[in-house]
Design an enzyme around this catalytic site. Structure first.
Site, short mmCIF file in Angstrom:
data_model
loop_
_atom_site.label_atom_id
_atom_site.label_comp_id
_atom_site.label_asym_id
_atom_site.label_seq_id
_atom_site.Cartn_x
_atom_site.Cartn_y
_atom_site.Cartn_z
N ARG A 132 -3.38 4.67 -2.27
CA ARG A 132 -2.89 3.29 -1.69
C ARG A 132 -2.77 2.18 -2.57
NH1 ARG A 132 -5.49 0.27 2.90
NH2 ARG A 132 -6.66 -1.57 2.08
N GLU A 145 1.52 -4.49 10.99
CA GLU A 145 1.21 -3.05 10.84
C GLU A 145 1.95 -2.29 11.88
OE1 GLU A 145 -1.15 -1.51 8.92
OE2 GLU A 145 -2.36 -3.18 8.48
N HIS A 182 3.11 -3.53 6.61
CA HIS A 182 2.19 -2.62 6.35
C HIS A 182 2.19 -1.35 7.55
CE1 HIS A 182 -0.75 -4.58 3.71
NE2 HIS A 182 0.30 -5.54 3.73
N HIS A 197 0.78 -1.18 -0.07
CA HIS A 197 -0.09 0.10 -0.07
C HIS A 197 0.97 1.07 0.12
CE1 HIS A 197 -3.33 -2.56 1.97
NE2 HIS A 197 -3.47 -2.63 0.79
N GLU A 211 1.76 3.95 2.73
CA GLU A 211 2.20 3.66 4.05
C GLU A 211 3.83 3.71 4.02
OE1 GLU A 211 0.53 -0.12 4.51
OE2 GLU A 211 -1.64 0.57 4.33
#
Lengths: 94, 309
Positions: B127, B270, B196, B69, B72
């Site tokens: 994204r 994440e 991510h 993405h 990020e």
């Protein structure tokens, strides 16, 4: 280049499953043009949503009307992006 | 950048700077690092993987991709720092030496190069990929809904204008297909890690279904131990769990695909969020984020190395 002047990122702390459902309704409504950075899934995780300046008033009204607590995480997205860009420029020159 | 010491790891960089830095890294560590082109993006940009290997052929391997993405940014930046860390610590870090003695590490630092460039030049909040969608004015597919793992199921959109648009078919995105081809032709990956940002989570399969993976207990225990190490550095707190339980049901995700093709140690990170900046994490937090993440990554790598299957 796309500008985000006046857009805010709102952090919503849903207190109940009912509030989560209300946020999920917002998520499915395209006309609001909301960009969910963290999606409404459970009361254990905050929900972050980037709100275009044009819909800020309406969104805050909606949250207040349903007593859904929120805070402003980023007051002006473009301000942060300008800082980020300036930093990159400076680094590039260095 | 003629020397990796001149490179500012605590800054965000455009794609060409990252790509040119990769060459420098390879030049400085020719016996450890090679750069492979695994294919091209929709807009014909090369997709480069850094391969860390001390020799051998088709050794068991660990896969890492970052930045699928594009917005990020801390994930791509963490990839650059991590690749440098592996190369520079290789001589001195006993556990890294042990891992690389028998295994290879593959790192795709910019998994979505078109999106990354677009996020630098046109839309910082971009994204998805940049492929056009026939019959729609909206561009791009969510490359983490495009894998052949419950493709088209709950938690992915069929609307090309959605940020979670799944694409026309599984692996329709060339960026996804390039990774799939490499993993399948190699055939000996033992771990698959996608990185991510942001929400401080370490996840394992599944996302397309809420049923437990066969190895859930082991993955959970590895994940918790990894996060304990991550937290030990700055106190950053993470949640650990399967994607469906910990965030939401999401179909067509990369680590579900990797797990279902037999790569047991499949995880998704994440990275850090201060609760103030989201995707616009200030550059001065890149190195702290990468440093704490490294502790978790190293734990997973060591575990994979110690538990052959």
């Amino acid at each position: 280049e796309r500008l985000f002047t006046g857009d805010q990122v709102i952090r919503v702390d849903a207190q109940s499953e009912e509030q989560i459902k209300l946020l999920q309704i917002l998520e499915s409504e395209e006309k609001w043009n909301l960009d969910f950075w963290r999606h409404p899934v459970s009361t254990e995780l905050p929900v972050d949503v980037r709100v275009p300046r044009s819909h800020l008033g309406a969104l805050k009204e909606y949250l207040n009307a349903h007593s859904i607590p929120f805070t402003v995480m980023i007051d002006d997205v473009q301000e942060l992006l300008d800082q980020e860009k300036a930093e990159m420029r400076e680094n590039h020159i260095r | 950048q003629h020397n990796t010491r001149d490179f500012n790891f605590g800054a965000y960089h455009p794609l060409e700077t990252i790509y040119s830095w990769m060459d420098t890294l390879v030049d400085q560590h020719p016996n450890l690092v090679t750069k492979l082109e695994i294919g091209r993006s929709y807009e014909n940009r090369p997709m480069y993987v850094l391969k860390f290997s001390t020799g051998g052929t088709n050794r068991p391997a660990i896969w890492m991709d970052l930045g699928i993405h594009s917005r990020e940014w801390v994930s791509q930046a963490t990839g650059v720092w991590t690749a440098n860390k592996i190369a520079t610590d290789y001589d001195t870090d006993a556990s890294l030496i042990a891992v690389l003695k028998t295994m290879d590490i593959y790192m795709l630092i910019v998994a979505n190069p078109d999106g990354y460039v677009f996020s630098h030049t046109s839309d910082r909040m971009w994204r998805k990929t940049r492929s056009p969608n026939s019959g729609s004015v909206c561009v791009g597919v969510d490359p983490n809904r495009n894998w052949d793992a419950g493709f088209g199921g709950p938690g992915a959109s069929t609307n090309p204008c959605s940020e979670t648009y799944q694409g026309s078919s599984a692996h329709s995105e060339i960026e996804v297909k390039n990774i799939v081809n490499l993993i399948q032709s190699h055939g000996n990956f033992k771990s698959f890690i996608s990185v991510h940002a942001y929400s401080q989570l370490l996840m394992y399969p599944y996302g397309y279904t809420c049923r437990s993976a066969a190895d859930q207990a082991e993955l959970d225990s590895v994940g918790r131990a990894a996060v304990q190490k991550l937290t030990s550095l700055y106190g950053t707190t993470y949640k650990v769990g399967n994607i469906c339980t910990i965030i939401y049901q999401a179909s067509g995700g990369s680590i579900d695909w990797s797990y279902d093709v037999g790569i047991k140690y499949s995880f998704a990170f994440e990275l850090r969020d201060t609760g103030r900046y989201g995707f616009i994490l200030p550059a001065d937090q890149i190195i702290p984020t990468a440093s704490e993440t490294w502790l978790a990554l190293k734990h997973i790598m060591e575990y994979v190395h110690d538990h052959p299957y």
